[in-house]
Design an enzyme around this catalytic site. Sequence first.
Site, PDB file in Angstrom:
ATOM      1  N   TYR A 155     -12.654   9.322  11.386  1.00  0.00           N
ATOM      2  CA  TYR A 155     -11.609   8.441  10.868  1.00  0.00           C
ATOM      3  C   TYR A 155     -10.695   9.143   9.864  1.00  0.00           C
ATOM      4  CZ  TYR A 155     -13.478   4.158  12.902  1.00  0.00           C
ATOM      5  OH  TYR A 155     -13.876   3.194  13.783  1.00  0.00           O
ATOM      6  N   ARG A 173     -12.138  -3.536  10.598  1.00  0.00           N
ATOM      7  CA  ARG A 173     -11.656  -3.512  11.968  1.00  0.00           C
ATOM      8  C   ARG A 173     -10.755  -4.727  12.162  1.00  0.00           C
ATOM      9  NH1 ARG A 173     -17.063  -2.148  12.092  1.00  0.00           N
ATOM     10  NH2 ARG A 173     -17.516  -0.109  13.030  1.00  0.00           N
ATOM     11  N   LYS A 223     -19.233  -4.432  14.423  1.00  0.00           N
ATOM     12  CA  LYS A 223     -19.440  -3.706  15.673  1.00  0.00           C
ATOM     13  C   LYS A 223     -20.746  -2.939  15.684  1.00  0.00           C
ATOM     14  CE  LYS A 223     -17.150  -0.230  18.579  1.00  0.00           C
ATOM     15  NZ  LYS A 223     -15.957   0.655  18.690  1.00  0.00           N
ATOM     16  N   ARG A 273      -7.864   0.965   8.849  1.00  0.00           N
ATOM     17  CA  ARG A 273      -9.227   1.474   8.663  1.00  0.00           C
ATOM     18  C   ARG A 273      -9.227   2.996   8.506  1.00  0.00           C
ATOM     19  NH1 ARG A 273     -14.495  -0.287   9.453  1.00  0.00           N
ATOM     20  NH2 ARG A 273     -15.912   1.045  10.670  1.00  0.00           N
ATOM     21  N   HIS A 298      -6.215  -0.349  13.969  1.00  0.00           N
ATOM     22  CA  HIS A 298      -7.191   0.615  13.466  1.00  0.00           C
ATOM     23  C   HIS A 298      -6.599   1.539  12.408  1.00  0.00           C
ATOM     24  CE1 HIS A 298     -11.250   0.777  14.828  1.00  0.00           C
ATOM     25  NE2 HIS A 298     -11.311   2.086  14.880  1.00  0.00           N
ATOM     26  N   HIS A 354     -20.182   1.886   8.036  1.00  0.00           N
ATOM     27  CA  HIS A 354     -20.576   3.024   8.863  1.00  0.00           C
ATOM     28  C   HIS A 354     -21.971   3.501   8.492  1.00  0.00           C
ATOM     29  CE1 HIS A 354     -17.681   4.512  11.714  1.00  0.00           C
ATOM     30  NE2 HIS A 354     -16.696   4.336  10.880  1.00  0.00           N
TER      31      HIS A 354
END
Length: 216
Positions: free
Chosen positions: A199, A56, A83, A167, A164, A190
């Site tokens: 994604y 990120r 996050k 990513r 982003h 994740h």
Amino acid sequence: MARVRRGIRMTHGTAPARKAAVRIGDLRRMLETLPCDARGRRDRALLLLGFAGGFRRSELAAVEIADLAFSRDGMLVRVRRGKTDAEGGGRTVPIRFGREPATCPVTAVIGWLYCSGIRHGPLFRGIGNDGTIAARALSDRSVALVVKRAVLGAGLDPRRYAGHSLRRGLATAATEHGAPPRVAMRQMGHRDGRAFAGYVEEAGGFVDDVGLYLPL
């Protein structure tokens, strides 16, 4: 008419606005436009590390020299807190040496360290017009601007890309090249497969379609 449109949205839903993934070909073109000065070396390291690590933009901005550990296989990057890291334990992300020096994230980071002379503190910092390297880290907003500037230099529409996008690019490239989802998810930090799937950008509709399985 406004009531009709509102009804359609309630019935069918609306697709979330997502920024485009930086594809490997896009990344190569972005790198080719970078100058050989300090800013160019910093941006090269940021783009390649951001892509290879699936980081990120906030994680890239927070990387410090003390978070890096080099070995014969590449480099380990310590993410102190992400996050989705509710417990705050962080994670360690492996970054292997690339197959080509021009696109190797480890080589790019070493080149930036050598050029900048940085020995401690933030890895990615602002650079003045006179080439002076700041002591403070780039903000996550500045990381996104680095991506947009490189995208523009590569002839792409910067409105479609953001921090982003690196990513998303890793998730998409890993999926297209056959990496198991669990491997890419671990790299990106994740835990939710559905979130990871969000994604992955479709590549023209001919990556894993039913035609591969039909005897026609």
